[in-house]
Design a protein around this motif. Structure first.
Motif, PDB file in Angstrom:
ATOM      1  N   GLN A  40       7.182 -72.007  67.993  1.00 54.51           N
ATOM      2  CA  GLN A  40       5.848 -71.627  67.536  1.00 54.51           C
ATOM      3  C   GLN A  40       4.759 -72.175  68.459  1.00 54.51           C
ATOM      4  OE1 GLN A  40       5.489 -72.431  63.400  1.00 54.51           O
ATOM      5  NE2 GLN A  40       3.722 -71.104  63.142  1.00 54.51           N
ATOM      6  N   GLN A  41       4.940 -73.404  68.941  1.00 57.36           N
ATOM      7  CA  GLN A  41       3.958 -74.032  69.824  1.00 57.36           C
ATOM      8  C   GLN A  41       4.197 -73.703  71.299  1.00 57.36           C
ATOM      9  OE1 GLN A  41       5.806 -75.584  67.521  1.00 57.36           O
ATOM     10  NE2 GLN A  41       4.588 -76.991  66.297  1.00 57.36           N
ATOM     11  N   LYS A  42       5.320 -73.056  71.584  1.00 57.23           N
ATOM     12  CA  LYS A  42       5.721 -72.746  72.958  1.00 57.23           C
ATOM     13  C   LYS A  42       5.764 -74.009  73.828  1.00 57.23           C
ATOM     14  CE  LYS A  42       5.374 -67.933  73.724  1.00 57.23           C
ATOM     15  NZ  LYS A  42       4.978 -66.883  74.632  1.00 57.23           N
ATOM     16  N   VAL A  43       6.387 -75.045  73.280  1.00 55.89           N
ATOM     17  CA  VAL A  43       6.621 -76.299  73.995  1.00 55.89           C
ATOM     18  C   VAL A  43       8.125 -76.410  74.205  1.00 55.89           C
ATOM     19  CG1 VAL A  43       6.543 -78.823  73.808  1.00 55.89           C
ATOM     20  CG2 VAL A  43       4.575 -77.447  73.079  1.00 55.89           C
ATOM     21  N   ALA A  44       8.517 -76.672  75.437  1.00 53.58           N
ATOM     22  CA  ALA A  44       9.944 -76.766  75.765  1.00 53.58           C
ATOM     23  C   ALA A  44      10.238 -78.055  76.516  1.00 53.58           C
ATOM     24  CB  ALA A  44      10.361 -75.573  76.621  1.00 53.58           C
ATOM     25  N   VAL A  45      11.473 -78.524  76.354  1.00 48.97           N
ATOM     26  CA  VAL A  45      11.939 -79.716  77.063  1.00 48.97           C
ATOM     27  C   VAL A  45      13.229 -79.380  77.783  1.00 48.97           C
ATOM     28  CG1 VAL A  45      12.956 -82.013  76.742  1.00 48.97           C
ATOM     29  CG2 VAL A  45      10.859 -81.405  75.543  1.00 48.97           C
ATOM     30  N   GLU A  46      13.293 -79.825  79.019  1.00 47.50           N
ATOM     31  CA  GLU A  46      14.508 -79.765  79.817  1.00 47.50           C
ATOM     32  C   GLU A  46      14.885 -81.198  80.174  1.00 47.50           C
ATOM     33  OE1 GLU A  46      16.215 -76.575  81.543  1.00 47.50           O
ATOM     34  OE2 GLU A  46      15.745 -76.538  79.423  1.00 47.50           O
ATOM     35  N   ILE A  47      16.086 -81.594  79.823  1.00 47.34           N
ATOM     36  CA  ILE A  47      16.604 -82.904  80.181  1.00 47.34           C
ATOM     37  C   ILE A  47      17.380 -82.725  81.487  1.00 47.34           C
ATOM     38  CG2 ILE A  47      18.055 -84.840  79.487  1.00 47.34           C
ATOM     39  CD1 ILE A  47      15.619 -84.447  77.647  1.00 47.34           C
ATOM     40  N   GLY A  77       3.881 -68.153  78.872  1.00 46.69           N
ATOM     41  CA  GLY A  77       3.022 -69.008  78.057  1.00 46.69           C
ATOM     42  C   GLY A  77       3.636 -70.313  77.595  1.00 46.69           C
ATOM     43  N   TRP A  78       4.806 -70.670  78.108  1.00 47.73           N
ATOM     44  CA  TRP A  78       5.466 -71.907  77.711  1.00 47.73           C
ATOM     45  C   TRP A  78       4.916 -73.101  78.484  1.00 47.73           C
ATOM     46  CZ3 TRP A  78       8.965 -72.694  73.880  1.00 47.73           C
ATOM     47  CH2 TRP A  78       9.522 -71.550  73.293  1.00 47.73           C
ATOM     48  N   ARG A  79       4.879 -74.256  77.796  1.00 49.12           N
ATOM     49  CA  ARG A  79       4.638 -75.538  78.457  1.00 49.12           C
ATOM     50  C   ARG A  79       5.997 -76.218  78.538  1.00 49.12           C
ATOM     51  NH1 ARG A  79       0.472 -78.706  75.172  1.00 49.12           N
ATOM     52  NH2 ARG A  79       1.460 -77.614  73.450  1.00 49.12           N
ATOM     53  N   VAL A  80       6.489 -76.385  79.750  1.00 46.82           N
ATOM     54  CA  VAL A  80       7.833 -76.932  79.956  1.00 46.82           C
ATOM     55  C   VAL A  80       7.708 -78.363  80.472  1.00 46.82           C
ATOM     56  CG1 VAL A  80      10.033 -76.666  81.153  1.00 46.82           C
ATOM     57  CG2 VAL A  80       8.721 -74.626  80.486  1.00 46.82           C
ATOM     58  N   PHE A  81       8.331 -79.277  79.739  1.00 46.26           N
ATOM     59  CA  PHE A  81       8.359 -80.681  80.122  1.00 46.26           C
ATOM     60  C   PHE A  81       9.757 -81.001  80.632  1.00 46.26           C
ATOM     61  CE2 PHE A  81       4.925 -80.225  77.178  1.00 46.26           C
ATOM     62  CZ  PHE A  81       3.937 -81.091  77.641  1.00 46.26           C
ATOM     63  N   ARG A  82       9.827 -81.607  81.804  1.00 47.11           N
ATOM     64  CA  ARG A  82      11.104 -81.969  82.412  1.00 47.11           C
ATOM     65  C   ARG A  82      11.222 -83.486  82.403  1.00 47.11           C
ATOM     66  NH1 ARG A  82      11.289 -79.276  88.099  1.00 47.11           N
ATOM     67  NH2 ARG A  82      13.464 -79.879  87.923  1.00 47.11           N
ATOM     68  N   VAL A  94       9.770 -88.722  74.451  1.00 45.37           N
ATOM     69  CA  VAL A  94       9.400 -88.467  73.058  1.00 45.37           C
ATOM     70  C   VAL A  94       7.904 -88.723  72.833  1.00 45.37           C
ATOM     71  CG1 VAL A  94       9.967 -90.718  72.028  1.00 45.37           C
ATOM     72  CG2 VAL A  94      10.232 -88.626  70.687  1.00 45.37           C
ATOM     73  N   ASP A  95       7.342 -89.708  73.518  1.00 46.23           N
ATOM     74  CA  ASP A  95       5.904 -89.958  73.398  1.00 46.23           C
ATOM     75  C   ASP A  95       5.098 -88.760  73.912  1.00 46.23           C
ATOM     76  OD1 ASP A  95       6.240 -92.464  72.241  1.00 46.23           O
ATOM     77  OD2 ASP A  95       5.966 -93.546  74.145  1.00 46.23           O
ATOM     78  N   MET A  96       5.520 -88.219  75.027  1.00 51.43           N
ATOM     79  CA  MET A  96       4.809 -87.086  75.601  1.00 51.43           C
ATOM     80  C   MET A  96       4.911 -85.849  74.702  1.00 51.43           C
ATOM     81  SD  MET A  96       4.879 -85.983  79.569  1.00 51.43           S
ATOM     82  CE  MET A  96       4.016 -87.465  80.087  1.00 51.43           C
ATOM     83  N   ILE A  97       6.083 -85.624  74.129  1.00 54.75           N
ATOM     84  CA  ILE A  97       6.256 -84.462  73.243  1.00 54.75           C
ATOM     85  C   ILE A  97       5.483 -84.658  71.943  1.00 54.75           C
ATOM     86  CG2 ILE A  97       7.944 -83.108  71.940  1.00 54.75           C
ATOM     87  CD1 ILE A  97       7.727 -82.624  75.062  1.00 54.75           C
ATOM     88  N   LYS A  98       5.440 -85.882  71.460  1.00 54.96           N
ATOM     89  CA  LYS A  98       4.636 -86.183  70.282  1.00 54.96           C
ATOM     90  C   LYS A  98       3.177 -85.784  70.548  1.00 54.96           C
ATOM     91  CE  LYS A  98       5.078 -90.439  69.220  1.00 54.96           C
ATOM     92  NZ  LYS A  98       5.084 -91.845  68.800  1.00 54.96           N
ATOM     93  N   ALA A  99       2.657 -86.114  71.716  1.00 55.15           N
ATOM     94  CA  ALA A  99       1.287 -85.764  72.080  1.00 55.15           C
ATOM     95  C   ALA A  99       1.125 -84.258  72.251  1.00 55.15           C
ATOM     96  CB  ALA A  99       0.884 -86.491  73.362  1.00 55.15           C
ATOM     97  N   ALA A 100       2.109 -83.606  72.835  1.00 54.13           N
ATOM     98  CA  ALA A 100       2.022 -82.154  73.061  1.00 54.13           C
ATOM     99  C   ALA A 100       2.018 -81.376  71.746  1.00 54.13           C
ATOM    100  CB  ALA A 100       3.189 -81.696  73.933  1.00 54.13           C
ATOM    101  N   LEU A 101       2.711 -81.903  70.744  1.00 55.82           N
ATOM    102  CA  LEU A 101       2.797 -81.201  69.457  1.00 55.82           C
ATOM    103  C   LEU A 101       1.646 -81.556  68.522  1.00 55.82           C
ATOM    104  CD1 LEU A 101       6.631 -81.563  68.776  1.00 55.82           C
ATOM    105  CD2 LEU A 101       5.394 -79.536  69.609  1.00 55.82           C
TER     106      LEU A 101
END
Length: 102
Positions: A40-47, A77-82, A94-101
């Protein structure tokens, strides 16, 4: 799932973040997937594993393929965090994703 991905999933639960979709297929035209996605937020994480051992993401062809994937995601339109192992272990991820959401 890798140990790093499982650690990150545990951090998501520990910090009571909204659940992520694992292995989310974001492109109808390709078989590309995100390790974690908040659709829904178009936030993605790649490990990104294997960065010190010459893994796929650090070799030429794998790096080129990743660029194509991440650029396509951005156009959609995705924000991808690596994140690397360091980012998972020190909880930067997790801190960065907490802020992004937020």
């Amino acid at each position: 799932m890798s140990d790093l991905e499982e650690s990150f999933a545990g951090q998501i639960r520990m910090f009571r973040l909204p659940p992520a979709v694992r292995e989310h297929r974001f492109s109808p035209d390709r078989r590309w997937r995100f390790d974690f996605a908040w659709v829904q937020q178009k936030v993605a994480v790649e490990i990104e594993g294997g960065i010190w051992s010459g893994g796929r993401h650090t070799r030429g062809s794998g790096f080129i393929a990743d660029c194509e994937k991440y650029n396509a995601a951005t156009l959609l339109g995705w924000r991808v965090f690596r994140f690397t192992d360091k980012h998972v272990h020190d909880m930067t991820a997790v801190d960065m994703i907490k802020a992004a959401l937020a």
